[in-house]
Motif scaffolding. Structure first.
Motif, PDB file in Angstrom:
ATOM      1  N   TYR A  19      80.695  63.273  -2.880  1.00 21.40           N
ATOM      2  CA  TYR A  19      79.326  63.179  -3.352  1.00 21.40           C
ATOM      3  C   TYR A  19      79.232  63.787  -4.746  1.00 21.40           C
ATOM      4  CZ  TYR A  19      74.487  64.383  -4.102  1.00 21.40           C
ATOM      5  OH  TYR A  19      73.246  64.521  -4.660  1.00 21.40           O
ATOM      6  N   PRO A  21      76.318  64.865  -7.555  1.00 22.47           N
ATOM      7  CA  PRO A  21      74.871  65.061  -7.663  1.00 22.47           C
ATOM      8  C   PRO A  21      74.209  63.930  -8.466  1.00 22.47           C
ATOM      9  CG  PRO A  21      76.030  67.102  -8.128  1.00 22.47           C
ATOM     10  CD  PRO A  21      77.075  66.018  -8.036  1.00 22.47           C
ATOM     11  N   ARG A  27      68.326  58.986  -7.803  1.00 17.84           N
ATOM     12  CA  ARG A  27      68.202  59.082  -6.348  1.00 17.84           C
ATOM     13  C   ARG A  27      66.992  58.282  -5.864  1.00 17.84           C
ATOM     14  NH1 ARG A  27      65.837  61.729  -2.262  1.00 17.84           N
ATOM     15  NH2 ARG A  27      67.121  62.199  -0.455  1.00 17.84           N
TER      16      ARG A  27
END
Length: 191
Positions: A19, A21, A27
């Motif tokens: 992952y 950020p 997002r």
């Protein structure tokens, strides 16, 4: 044929993708892409002839071991083409990626824990989805996640497909995986 048998019997190819950020804007955009619950549309074709030719050609190329039923093959191809086009990806590229990742095994699980056709890592369901990694075995869900994630990496790499594929697989900087997918993509192109 021998290469196809080797692919069918090996573990799924997902790397140990980590992952990274995401900014709040990225997002939010990814969440919106995944959660778009409008009824699935139909894929785009230039004509009914192109539709019939593409579906017939691609259906013949799918491995019968994992897709023995003609209706299942057509449903898979229609869904794949729709999700690929929705994400702005070439459907044959997605077919090549799936060939390398899972060899069209719906319930494939890699040693890294990636799931389904496009070998989506479960952490993505927490980051941009509903948090339920079991849904990654659903055909449409898996194709949606995989296409949205690949599009994200293509955008992140400013169109550099080679680097985007490396990110997708968790092997950024190593040539083996991107080269496998690019070769598979060429095999899926219409001649």
């Amino acid at each position: 044929m021998a290469a196809a048998l080797l692919l069918a019997n090996r573990p799924a190819a997902a790397g140990h993708q980590q992952y990274e950020p995401l900014s709040a804007a990225v997002r939010t955009a990814l969440v919106a892409s995944i959660q778009d619950r409008r009824e699935a549309g139909q894929p785009r074709f230039a004509s009914t002839t192109e539709r019939a030719d593409w579906l017939a050609t691609m259906s013949e190329r799918l491995p019968r071991r994992w897709k023995p039923d003609r209706r299942e093959r057509i449903e898979f191809l229609v869904t794949l083409r729709y999700e690929a086009q929705r994400a702005g990806l070439d459907p044959q590229l997605v077919l090549g990626l799936i060939e390398v990742e899972s060899y069209f095994r719906r319930y494939a699980v890699s040693t890294a824990g990636a799931r389904g056709y496009m070998q989506v890592m479960p952490f993505w369901t927490k980051v941009i989805g509903d948090g339920d990694p079991s849904r990654l075995f659903d055909m449409r869900t898996n194709l949606r996640y995989g296409c949205v994630i690949l599009r994200h990496y293509v955008d992140l790499e400013k169109g550099d497909l080679y680097r985007a594929l490396g990110r997708y697989n968790g092997s950024l900087g190593r040539p083996e995986y991107p080269n496998l997918v690019l070769r598979a993509w060429r095999r899926w192109e219409m001649s």
